[in-house]
Design a protein around this motif. Structure first.
Motif, PDB file in Angstrom:
ATOM      1  N   HIS A 130      -8.317  32.769   6.922  1.00  0.00           N
ATOM      2  CA  HIS A 130      -8.114  32.858   5.475  1.00  0.00           C
ATOM      3  C   HIS A 130      -8.426  31.536   4.786  1.00  0.00           C
ATOM      4  O   HIS A 130      -8.857  31.521   3.633  1.00  0.00           O
ATOM      5  N   TYR A 153     -12.547  31.072   5.590  1.00  0.00           N
ATOM      6  CA  TYR A 153     -13.340  32.167   5.016  1.00  0.00           C
ATOM      7  C   TYR A 153     -12.478  32.965   4.039  1.00  0.00           C
ATOM      8  O   TYR A 153     -12.076  34.095   4.330  1.00  0.00           O
ATOM      9  N   LYS A 182     -11.232  35.499   1.604  1.00  0.00           N
ATOM     10  CA  LYS A 182     -11.799  36.821   1.319  1.00  0.00           C
ATOM     11  C   LYS A 182     -11.982  37.088  -0.167  1.00  0.00           C
ATOM     12  O   LYS A 182     -12.736  37.980  -0.557  1.00  0.00           O
ATOM     13  N   ASP A 183     -11.288  36.329  -1.024  1.00  0.00           N
ATOM     14  CA  ASP A 183     -11.369  36.579  -2.459  1.00  0.00           C
ATOM     15  C   ASP A 183     -12.367  35.669  -3.163  1.00  0.00           C
ATOM     16  O   ASP A 183     -12.330  35.531  -4.380  1.00  0.00           O
ATOM     17  N   THR A 224     -17.984  33.308   0.262  1.00  0.00           N
ATOM     18  CA  THR A 224     -17.781  33.669   1.662  1.00  0.00           C
ATOM     19  C   THR A 224     -18.817  34.692   2.113  1.00  0.00           C
ATOM     20  O   THR A 224     -19.281  34.656   3.257  1.00  0.00           O
ATOM     21  N   TYR A 225     -19.201  35.578   1.200  1.00  0.00           N
ATOM     22  CA  TYR A 225     -20.132  36.653   1.542  1.00  0.00           C
ATOM     23  C   TYR A 225     -21.571  36.332   1.153  1.00  0.00           C
ATOM     24  O   TYR A 225     -22.507  36.968   1.638  1.00  0.00           O
ATOM     25  N   SER A 227     -18.478  33.517  10.280  1.00  0.00           N
ATOM     26  CA  SER A 227     -17.446  34.408   9.742  1.00  0.00           C
ATOM     27  C   SER A 227     -17.485  35.775  10.415  1.00  0.00           C
ATOM     28  O   SER A 227     -16.462  36.450  10.518  1.00  0.00           O
ATOM     29  N   LEU A 242     -18.695  38.390   9.199  1.00  0.00           N
ATOM     30  CA  LEU A 242     -18.431  39.407   8.189  1.00  0.00           C
ATOM     31  C   LEU A 242     -19.618  40.342   8.006  1.00  0.00           C
ATOM     32  O   LEU A 242     -20.768  39.904   7.931  1.00  0.00           O
ATOM     33  N   THR A 272     -20.872  43.092   5.310  1.00  0.00           N
ATOM     34  CA  THR A 272     -20.563  43.542   3.955  1.00  0.00           C
ATOM     35  C   THR A 272     -21.733  44.304   3.347  1.00  0.00           C
ATOM     36  O   THR A 272     -22.881  44.178   3.772  1.00  0.00           O
ATOM     37  N   THR A 299     -16.257  45.494   2.203  1.00  0.00           N
ATOM     38  CA  THR A 299     -16.087  45.150   3.614  1.00  0.00           C
ATOM     39  C   THR A 299     -15.492  46.366   4.319  1.00  0.00           C
ATOM     40  O   THR A 299     -15.070  47.322   3.670  1.00  0.00           O
ATOM     41  N   TYR A 307     -13.987  44.124  -3.131  1.00  0.00           N
ATOM     42  CA  TYR A 307     -13.719  43.018  -4.047  1.00  0.00           C
ATOM     43  C   TYR A 307     -14.706  43.116  -5.214  1.00  0.00           C
ATOM     44  O   TYR A 307     -15.922  43.264  -5.007  1.00  0.00           O
TER      45      TYR A 307
END
Length: 234
Positions: free
Chosen positions: A113, A116, A118-119, A123-124, A197, A199, A201, A216, A221
């Motif tokens: 957290h 990376y 998430k909000d 990050t993405y 990460s 991730l 997405t 995700t 988000y």
């Protein structure tokens, strides 16, 4: 291309290092030294347990309850004199190793957290050099991505709520009487999240050219920009 979460992998490796150190300490205290590969097998079997699932900050972890592997080893090894006594501590180490690995997994959650968040869209979208958009709905007009605005805005965007009564009415309640209005008719492709990460997405752009919807496997988000992220193609 790297697809794993480096923090989770690193903490897991740390956990196995701890298990290895404990196994070596047990090995050193024994008069009759078992073979290393047999110790490894006993620890692996000892890991087998009846577990319950627990959700922690959208992360599913398993808590071991019953040492099934230890029981199996006991039944198998007790047939020969001294065999169970020789491997008993390694079998129990296998069971307790579940809790060592669990503690490492829990340690990885706050670190993830922090590294990376998430909000934050950064990050993405850590690299936007090769990103582009494609229309995924008939209502989408021919537009092109304004990378400069995306790169500038991405550091300041904050998550907002995108569900509203108006959007729900347009999308679902009026769908039978008129063509469905797609709020996110553009897809952002060739995106790269922060390295390490892991991730995966899917990122959509709102029809007004200012909204980003990042999807995700566990959550969605929504971010809204002050500047247009797309413009009409020439």
């Amino acid at each position: 291309m790297w697809n794993g979460n480096i923090i989770e992998i690193a903490t897991s490796i740390m956990g196995w290092i701890v298990i290895g150190i404990l196994a070596f300490r047990i090995y050193k205290t024994q008069l009759e030294k078992p073979k290393a590969w047999k110790i490894f097998v006993v620890i692996l079997v000892g890991l087998f347990s009846f577990s319950i699932n627990w959700q922690v900050f959208n992360t599913l972890v398993q808590i071991s309850i019953l040492p099934l592997g230890v029981w199996i080893l006991y039944v198998f090894l007790k047939r020969k004199d001294g065999r169970w006594k020789k491997y008993r501590r390694f079998a129990w180490l296998g069971f307790w190793a579940n809790f060592i690995l669990l503690s490492m997994a829990l340690m990885a959650i706050p670190i993830n957290h922090l590294v990376y968040p998430k909000d934050q869209p950064l990050t993405y979208l850590a690299n936007v050099e090769n990103v582009s958009i494609v229309a995924i709905h008939p209502s989408a007009k021919e537009h092109m991505l304004v990378k400069e605005n995306l790169q500038k805005q991405i550091h300041n965007l904050k998550p907002k709520t995108f569900f509203s009564d108006e959007w729900y009415t347009e999308t679902y309640m009026e769908a039978e009487s008129s063509p469905r209005k797609e709020r996110f008719p553009y897809l952002l492709i060739n995106t790269l999240p922060k390295w390490g990460s892991g991730l995966a997405t899917t990122i959509y752009i709102e029809k007004d050219g200012k909204g980003l919807l990042i999807v995700t496997p566990s959550k969605q988000y929504y971010f809204h920009s002050d500047e247009l992220l797309i413009e009409e193609g020439k």
